[in-house]
Structure formats: C-alpha cells, structure tokens
Design an enzyme around this catalytic site. Sequence first.
Site, PDB file in Angstrom:
ATOM      1  CB  CYS A 101     -30.682  28.089  13.390  1.00 23.62           C
ATOM      2  SG  CYS A 101     -30.299  27.401  11.765  1.00 23.62           S
ATOM      3  CE  LYS A 177     -30.141  32.690   7.243  1.00 22.02           C
ATOM      4  NZ  LYS A 177     -29.933  31.862   8.441  1.00 22.02           N
ATOM      5  CE  LYS A 230     -28.537  36.108   8.311  1.00 18.91           C
ATOM      6  NZ  LYS A 230     -28.535  34.945   9.144  1.00 18.91           N
TER       7      LYS A 230
HETATM    8  C1  PBG Z   1     -28.081  30.550  10.608  1.00 29.00           C
HETATM    9  C2  PBG Z   1     -27.632  31.956  10.667  1.00 29.00           C
HETATM   10  C3  PBG Z   1     -26.693  32.529   9.805  1.00 29.00           C
HETATM   11  C4  PBG Z   1     -26.551  33.862  10.187  1.00 29.00           C
HETATM   12  C5  PBG Z   1     -27.386  34.076  11.267  1.00 29.00           C
HETATM   13  N1  PBG Z   1     -28.078  32.867  11.534  1.00 29.00           N
HETATM   14  C6  PBG Z   1     -25.848  31.961   8.757  1.00 29.00           C
HETATM   15  C7  PBG Z   1     -26.237  31.084   7.714  1.00 29.00           C
HETATM   16  O1  PBG Z   1     -27.388  31.003   7.265  1.00 29.00           O
HETATM   17  O2  PBG Z   1     -25.319  30.415   7.275  1.00 29.00           O
HETATM   18  C8  PBG Z   1     -25.641  34.812   9.494  1.00 29.00           C
HETATM   19  C9  PBG Z   1     -25.307  36.043  10.158  1.00 29.00           C
HETATM   20  C10 PBG Z   1     -24.162  36.767   9.608  1.00 29.00           C
HETATM   21  O3  PBG Z   1     -23.611  36.455   8.536  1.00 29.00           O
HETATM   22  O4  PBG Z   1     -23.768  37.729  10.279  1.00 29.00           O
HETATM   23  N2  PBG Z   1     -28.439  30.027  11.773  1.00 29.00           N
END
Ligand code: PBG
Length: 305
Positions: A101, A177, A230
């Site tokens: 990401c 997600k 998630k």
């Molecule tokens: C984005 C990503 C996020 C999490 C994992 N990968 C955060 C977001 O979308 O802002 C969140 C994981 C967590 O809250 O433990 N690359």
Amino acid sequence: MVRETNVSPGDFIYPLFVVEGERVRTPIGSMPGVFNVSVDEAVREAGEVVALGIPSVILFGIPKSKDAQGSDAYAEDGIVQRALRAIKRAHPNLVLMADVCLCEYTDHGHCGLLDSHGEVLNDPTLPLLAKMALTCAQAGADVIAPSDMMDGRVAAIRSKLDVGGFAQTPILSYAAKYASAFYGPFREAAQSTPQSGDRKGYQMDPGNIREALREVELDLDEGADMVMVKPALAYLDVIRAVKERTQVHVAAYNVSGEYSMIKAAAQNGWIDHDRAMMECLTSIKRAGADLILTYFAKDAARLLA
Ligand code: PBG
C-alpha cells in the site's frame, strides 16, 4: 474436550512496524506493547515470534521521508525491503508477509496517487503497487498482501510477479476492507492519517455485506490465493459469509482499535485483559477465520504456552 473452537499460536500473523535507524524501539502511545522498531530490532522481535510458535509476521514500513508518489514503497533499498532481507536471513522459516500500500509512504497519506483536486487516481496507482510487490518478493517476502483497495490491483500484482520470476508467490488480498474508525491507532503507528479527506472512496461502507462478497469474488477472479476481512470484530458476520462462499483461506485482521480498546479498559481495571483477549480471538476463529492478524499474537501465544 468438547470445546468446538480452539485458538492456537499457529493461527496468528504478527504485525511489525519498521522505521529507520538502529536500536530504535519507540512505543506507540495508543497501542501499549507495540513499538516502532528499526530493522535490527525487527529481527530480534521476529526471533521472539518464532520462539513462541507463531508462523508469520506482516511488515509495515515507515520511511524517513515521504513524497507524493510514495517512492520509498517500491525502492529496492526501501525500509520494508531492507527489513524483509534482514529477517529472511536470520529466520528463514518464518513466513514473511509484505503489506502492499502507498499510505505509509505518501506525504498526503492516501493509499494511491492523487490528482490536482485530491482525488485518488486508481489506474495510475496500479503499476506502483505492482512494483512494490515485486521489490518485496525479491527481498524475501513469501506472501504479498495488498491493502490499498484500488480496483484491479490483484491482477496487476499477479502479472508483475509472474513476469518477474515470482509465479509461486501467493497473494493475500485485503478483499473486504471497511472504512473503519478502528484504524485510528494504526495511523499513529504508521503516521498515515490522510492529510485531507478520508478513505471512503476506496474502502467499504460498514453497512454493506453483499459488496464484500463481490469484492472477494473479484479478487479471486484476478488471482488472489487468500482473502481477508478487516476489521474483524465488528464484521464477524462478514467473515462467516466469506468463509461459506469460498474454498480459499480466509484471514481476519483484528485491527489496532480493537486491540487498543481492550488494552485501555484493562489498564483501567475495567476488564480482565487475558479473558477478553481470548474471547475476542476465539470469536474471530469461530466466525470462520483460518488466520488472524493480531497485535495480541505474542500475548496470546504466551498465555497458550
Ligand atoms: C493501509 C492499512 C491500514 C491498516 C492496515 N493496512 C490502515 C488504513 O487503511 O488506514 C490498519 C490496521 C490496523 O488498524 O491495525 N495500508
């Protein structure tokens, strides 16, 4: 003897936040027990994870400097690539997952490139994600886990890995997600809070479950080998629905806010930490998760030992 659902350390994937420097171990205020670690410390933590019988870690990189393109994300000597190499060398049997990401690497904090109006550019982001996936695989990642939620990224990553000599490297896609308030503490850990707007344009509405199934289907069609839901706890029904409709491994991310709530309540003496932790992890497993990404991995493995 008659318990239907058992949680074991073998179910866990432990997240690590890697930063620049040496002997760095900076506590994350909102996540007691979790640290920003330099590469050497990440290697040490990985050793702890191995000793506890946890099979896997997922790595998040936090670069020293961020830019509009998130350049460090796909640099051959980027922070996450260096961490992967060092951990692989020290612990060859630990399964290394690379979170793919751009949000930890962009100065604007969004998961993709932005146009001049601050809108996320889906398609121009895909080659960058693919490049990040390939550099991570080259550095030793065993599993590529795209969390950006751009449309078409699984296909883009799959073909880049195939052409680059990593046809055997599986993809665990963050398929369903949600745009969740429970990511708050993570954004402190990864310094990835969007500087403007929010992620609702590419992450999902909490009210939707059919859309989650569509996202899963699309990612599987594009070549995902495993799928993720998630967050976990507010979405147990989604985990169950995905599990019933697919034959692949289903992972659930017990996210930062879910961890912090239990830690904070326990610190106040309002809740029994170990019981609440195990109850939550058991519920995620009972809902149908085969794998659980959780900051509780070490605590729970110690308890189960
Ligand atoms: C984005 C990503 C996020 C999490 C994992 N990968 C955060 C977001 O979308 O802002 C969140 C994981 C967590 O809250 O433990 N690359």
